[in-house]
Scaffold this motif. Sequence first.
Motif, PDB file in Angstrom:
ATOM      1  N   PRO A 110     -35.253   5.893 -13.476  1.00 16.74           N
ATOM      2  CA  PRO A 110     -36.434   4.427 -13.601  1.00 16.74           C
ATOM      3  C   PRO A 110     -36.698   3.525 -12.227  1.00 16.74           C
ATOM      4  O   PRO A 110     -35.358   3.191 -11.372  1.00 16.74           O
ATOM      5  CB  PRO A 110     -35.032   3.629 -14.310  1.00 16.74           C
ATOM      6  CG  PRO A 110     -34.771   5.368 -14.751  1.00 16.74           C
ATOM      7  CD  PRO A 110     -34.109   6.138 -13.559  1.00 16.74           C
ATOM      8  N   HIS A 111     -37.575   2.526 -12.380  1.00 12.66           N
ATOM      9  CA  HIS A 111     -38.298   1.966 -11.774  1.00 12.66           C
ATOM     10  C   HIS A 111     -38.099  -0.135 -11.837  1.00 12.66           C
ATOM     11  O   HIS A 111     -38.254   0.211 -12.819  1.00 12.66           O
ATOM     12  CB  HIS A 111     -39.575   2.097 -11.128  1.00 12.66           C
ATOM     13  CG  HIS A 111     -39.053   3.127  -9.982  1.00 12.66           C
ATOM     14  ND1 HIS A 111     -40.376   3.556  -8.649  1.00 12.66           N
ATOM     15  CD2 HIS A 111     -38.284   4.232  -9.419  1.00 12.66           C
ATOM     16  CE1 HIS A 111     -39.486   4.777  -7.889  1.00 12.66           C
ATOM     17  NE2 HIS A 111     -38.569   4.897  -8.489  1.00 12.66           N
ATOM     18  N   PRO A 112     -38.287  -0.594 -11.128  1.00 12.36           N
ATOM     19  CA  PRO A 112     -37.921  -2.073 -11.744  1.00 12.36           C
ATOM     20  C   PRO A 112     -39.194  -2.861 -12.297  1.00 12.36           C
ATOM     21  O   PRO A 112     -40.265  -2.462 -10.514  1.00 12.36           O
ATOM     22  CB  PRO A 112     -36.970  -2.692 -11.306  1.00 12.36           C
ATOM     23  CG  PRO A 112     -36.551  -2.452  -9.737  1.00 12.36           C
ATOM     24  CD  PRO A 112     -36.848  -0.814 -10.590  1.00 12.36           C
ATOM     25  N   TYR A 113     -39.703  -3.979 -12.283  1.00 13.27           N
ATOM     26  CA  TYR A 113     -40.987  -4.870 -11.915  1.00 13.27           C
ATOM     27  C   TYR A 113     -40.630  -6.286 -12.672  1.00 13.27           C
ATOM     28  O   TYR A 113     -39.195  -6.154 -13.916  1.00 13.27           O
ATOM     29  CB  TYR A 113     -41.990  -4.010 -13.100  1.00 13.27           C
ATOM     30  CG  TYR A 113     -41.223  -3.658 -14.313  1.00 13.27           C
ATOM     31  CD1 TYR A 113     -41.309  -3.811 -15.308  1.00 13.27           C
ATOM     32  CD2 TYR A 113     -41.311  -2.343 -14.270  1.00 13.27           C
ATOM     33  CE1 TYR A 113     -41.182  -3.658 -16.660  1.00 13.27           C
ATOM     34  CE2 TYR A 113     -41.140  -1.292 -15.450  1.00 13.27           C
ATOM     35  CZ  TYR A 113     -40.760  -1.994 -16.296  1.00 13.27           C
ATOM     36  OH  TYR A 113     -39.999  -1.260 -18.047  1.00 13.27           O
ATOM     37  N   GLY A 114     -40.800  -8.023 -12.010  1.00 14.68           N
ATOM     38  CA  GLY A 114     -40.671  -8.690 -12.963  1.00 14.68           C
ATOM     39  C   GLY A 114     -41.172  -9.844 -11.493  1.00 14.68           C
ATOM     40  O   GLY A 114     -42.225  -9.810 -11.828  1.00 14.68           O
ATOM     41  N   ILE A 115     -40.418 -11.084 -12.482  1.00 16.19           N
ATOM     42  CA  ILE A 115     -41.347 -11.644 -11.564  1.00 16.19           C
ATOM     43  C   ILE A 115     -40.430 -12.653 -10.224  1.00 16.19           C
ATOM     44  O   ILE A 115     -39.195 -12.289 -10.109  1.00 16.19           O
ATOM     45  CB  ILE A 115     -41.509 -12.824 -12.681  1.00 16.19           C
ATOM     46  CG1 ILE A 115     -41.567 -12.690 -14.319  1.00 16.19           C
ATOM     47  CG2 ILE A 115     -40.657 -14.671 -12.611  1.00 16.19           C
ATOM     48  CD1 ILE A 115     -41.560 -14.452 -15.010  1.00 16.19           C
ATOM     49  N   PHE A 116     -41.470 -13.081  -9.180  1.00 11.58           N
ATOM     50  CA  PHE A 116     -40.695 -13.455  -8.209  1.00 11.58           C
ATOM     51  C   PHE A 116     -40.780 -15.228  -8.293  1.00 11.58           C
ATOM     52  O   PHE A 116     -42.173 -15.057  -8.415  1.00 11.58           O
ATOM     53  CB  PHE A 116     -41.063 -12.920  -6.730  1.00 11.58           C
ATOM     54  CG  PHE A 116     -42.443 -13.421  -6.187  1.00 11.58           C
ATOM     55  CD1 PHE A 116     -42.747 -14.201  -5.886  1.00 11.58           C
ATOM     56  CD2 PHE A 116     -43.713 -12.393  -6.853  1.00 11.58           C
ATOM     57  CE1 PHE A 116     -43.675 -14.787  -5.666  1.00 11.58           C
ATOM     58  CE2 PHE A 116     -44.519 -12.567  -6.277  1.00 11.58           C
ATOM     59  CZ  PHE A 116     -45.304 -13.892  -5.767  1.00 11.58           C
ATOM     60  N   ILE A 117     -40.390 -15.650  -7.444  1.00 12.51           N
ATOM     61  CA  ILE A 117     -40.424 -17.024  -7.357  1.00 12.51           C
ATOM     62  C   ILE A 117     -40.186 -18.207  -6.177  1.00 12.51           C
ATOM     63  O   ILE A 117     -39.808 -17.140  -4.902  1.00 12.51           O
ATOM     64  CB  ILE A 117     -39.524 -18.444  -8.857  1.00 12.51           C
ATOM     65  CG1 ILE A 117     -38.048 -18.070  -8.496  1.00 12.51           C
ATOM     66  CG2 ILE A 117     -39.443 -17.871 -10.335  1.00 12.51           C
ATOM     67  CD1 ILE A 117     -37.017 -19.141  -8.671  1.00 12.51           C
ATOM     68  N   GLY A 118     -40.450 -19.346  -5.831  1.00 10.80           N
ATOM     69  CA  GLY A 118     -40.082 -19.198  -4.508  1.00 10.80           C
ATOM     70  C   GLY A 118     -40.699 -18.690  -3.023  1.00 10.80           C
ATOM     71  O   GLY A 118     -40.428 -18.693  -2.126  1.00 10.80           O
ATOM     72  N   GLY A 119     -42.150 -18.670  -3.977  1.00 12.10           N
ATOM     73  CA  GLY A 119     -42.606 -17.545  -2.074  1.00 12.10           C
ATOM     74  C   GLY A 119     -43.545 -18.714  -1.355  1.00 12.10           C
ATOM     75  O   GLY A 119     -43.913 -20.232  -1.437  1.00 12.10           O
ATOM     76  N   ASN A 120     -42.975 -18.708  -0.668  1.00 11.24           N
ATOM     77  CA  ASN A 120     -43.103 -19.351   1.091  1.00 11.24           C
ATOM     78  C   ASN A 120     -43.209 -18.432   2.094  1.00 11.24           C
ATOM     79  O   ASN A 120     -43.102 -17.790   2.646  1.00 11.24           O
ATOM     80  CB  ASN A 120     -42.200 -20.442   1.579  1.00 11.24           C
ATOM     81  CG  ASN A 120     -42.008 -21.559   0.491  1.00 11.24           C
ATOM     82  OD1 ASN A 120     -42.744 -22.403   0.679  1.00 11.24           O
ATOM     83  ND2 ASN A 120     -40.953 -21.529   0.072  1.00 11.24           N
ATOM     84  N   ASP A 121     -45.007 -18.402   3.306  1.00 10.42           N
ATOM     85  CA  ASP A 121     -45.442 -17.875   4.363  1.00 10.42           C
ATOM     86  C   ASP A 121     -45.638 -16.621   3.269  1.00 10.42           C
ATOM     87  O   ASP A 121     -45.971 -15.148   4.195  1.00 10.42           O
ATOM     88  CB  ASP A 121     -43.622 -18.152   5.194  1.00 10.42           C
ATOM     89  CG  ASP A 121     -44.193 -19.067   5.865  1.00 10.42           C
ATOM     90  OD1 ASP A 121     -44.937 -19.931   6.436  1.00 10.42           O
ATOM     91  OD2 ASP A 121     -42.310 -19.200   5.869  1.00 10.42           O
ATOM     92  N   MET A 122     -46.242 -16.739   2.285  1.00 12.34           N
ATOM     93  CA  MET A 122     -46.442 -15.774   1.544  1.00 12.34           C
ATOM     94  C   MET A 122     -48.008 -14.693   2.435  1.00 12.34           C
ATOM     95  O   MET A 122     -48.762 -15.365   3.139  1.00 12.34           O
ATOM     96  CB  MET A 122     -46.879 -15.481   0.346  1.00 12.34           C
ATOM     97  CG  MET A 122     -45.851 -15.968  -0.590  1.00 12.34           C
ATOM     98  SD  MET A 122     -44.473 -15.087  -1.149  1.00 12.34           S
ATOM     99  CE  MET A 122     -44.895 -13.723  -1.530  1.00 12.34           C
ATOM    100  N   GLY A 123     -47.706 -13.793   2.494  1.00 12.51           N
ATOM    101  CA  GLY A 123     -48.412 -12.620   3.275  1.00 12.51           C
ATOM    102  C   GLY A 123     -48.203 -12.817   4.679  1.00 12.51           C
ATOM    103  O   GLY A 123     -49.288 -11.869   4.980  1.00 12.51           O
ATOM    104  N   THR A 124     -47.499 -13.371   5.512  1.00  7.44           N
ATOM    105  CA  THR A 124     -46.263 -12.603   6.357  1.00  7.44           C
ATOM    106  C   THR A 124     -45.478 -12.105   6.856  1.00  7.44           C
ATOM    107  O   THR A 124     -44.801 -11.680   5.870  1.00  7.44           O
ATOM    108  CB  THR A 124     -46.629 -14.458   6.656  1.00  7.44           C
ATOM    109  OG1 THR A 124     -45.707 -14.801   6.923  1.00  7.44           O
ATOM    110  CG2 THR A 124     -47.655 -15.280   6.378  1.00  7.44           C
ATOM    111  N   ASP A 125     -45.368 -12.303   8.133  1.00  4.78           N
ATOM    112  CA  ASP A 125     -43.929 -11.282   7.932  1.00  4.78           C
ATOM    113  C   ASP A 125     -42.777 -11.868   7.954  1.00  4.78           C
ATOM    114  O   ASP A 125     -41.529 -11.372   7.497  1.00  4.78           O
ATOM    115  CB  ASP A 125     -43.752 -10.355   9.606  1.00  4.78           C
ATOM    116  CG  ASP A 125     -44.507 -11.092  10.899  1.00  4.78           C
ATOM    117  OD1 ASP A 125     -44.238 -12.219  10.424  1.00  4.78           O
ATOM    118  OD2 ASP A 125     -43.920 -11.170  11.854  1.00  4.78           O
TER     119      ASP A 125
END
Length: 252
Positions: free
Chosen positions: A126-141
């Motif tokens: 089984p593998h998980p999936y869900g929601i994320f919040i509080g994304g900052n500096d997205m798309g960077t390291d």
Amino acid sequence: MRRIYASLLPIAALLAISCKSNSQQNETTASSTAQTSASSTGQMESSRAVAGGGISVNGWTGQIDASEAKRGSTLSNAKLVSEGSALHVTTGPAVAYWNPSNTASGDYTVKATFNEPKYMNVNDHPHPYGIFIGGNDMGTDKQTYLYCAAYGNGSFIVRGFGPEAFQLNGRRGESNAAVHKAAGVGSPVTQDIAVSVKGDNVTCSINGTVVGTYKKSDVVGPGKLKSTDGIYGVRFAHNTDGLVSGLTVTKP
């Protein structure tokens, strides 16, 4: 008779050694087969590359986990497409997808319905999936975000990146009766997942039941989130196939 008996002793000894050797060889072969079987169904499953991968939903982007990138995977090894009013995600490497215009701040709830049409159809556990919040500096390291994700076996995890990975409910997550279980491999399973920020608390709810509550001080800070304000989106583990519908944010 003594001569005959004496002459048979070396033959009997040789037969005994031969039988012991064959027995040990059979035991070794059986052990090797068992280990091969265990490794083929263990937690070391490698990320695959999805045919025709990439993002074909207007306004959306994504980023795979840094650990996946180090192993040579790219964002094009996973796929995000529209399927009616739903998002269809197929991985590939573990990935977060988002639309930069989807942001939330203050007190809010982000929710969505996740449907795994055929449980474990592209993985061996089984593998998980869900929601994320509080994304900052997205798309960077340096990107940071917190996510709540469900498995089709009745478990869930709450984790994040700050930007290094951190865990809020243990390495293996937790089981909860609210999390739906698939009837079996290839059967459908659906989870309604919501992440809420209210006052000093961050909660994860699955199928209408709060399964985890965490203080902001455990979520925001050095090595964790910059803030619970930020971008929200969806996250899928590696080698997973599912649909997301009704991704929305509401204010109290």
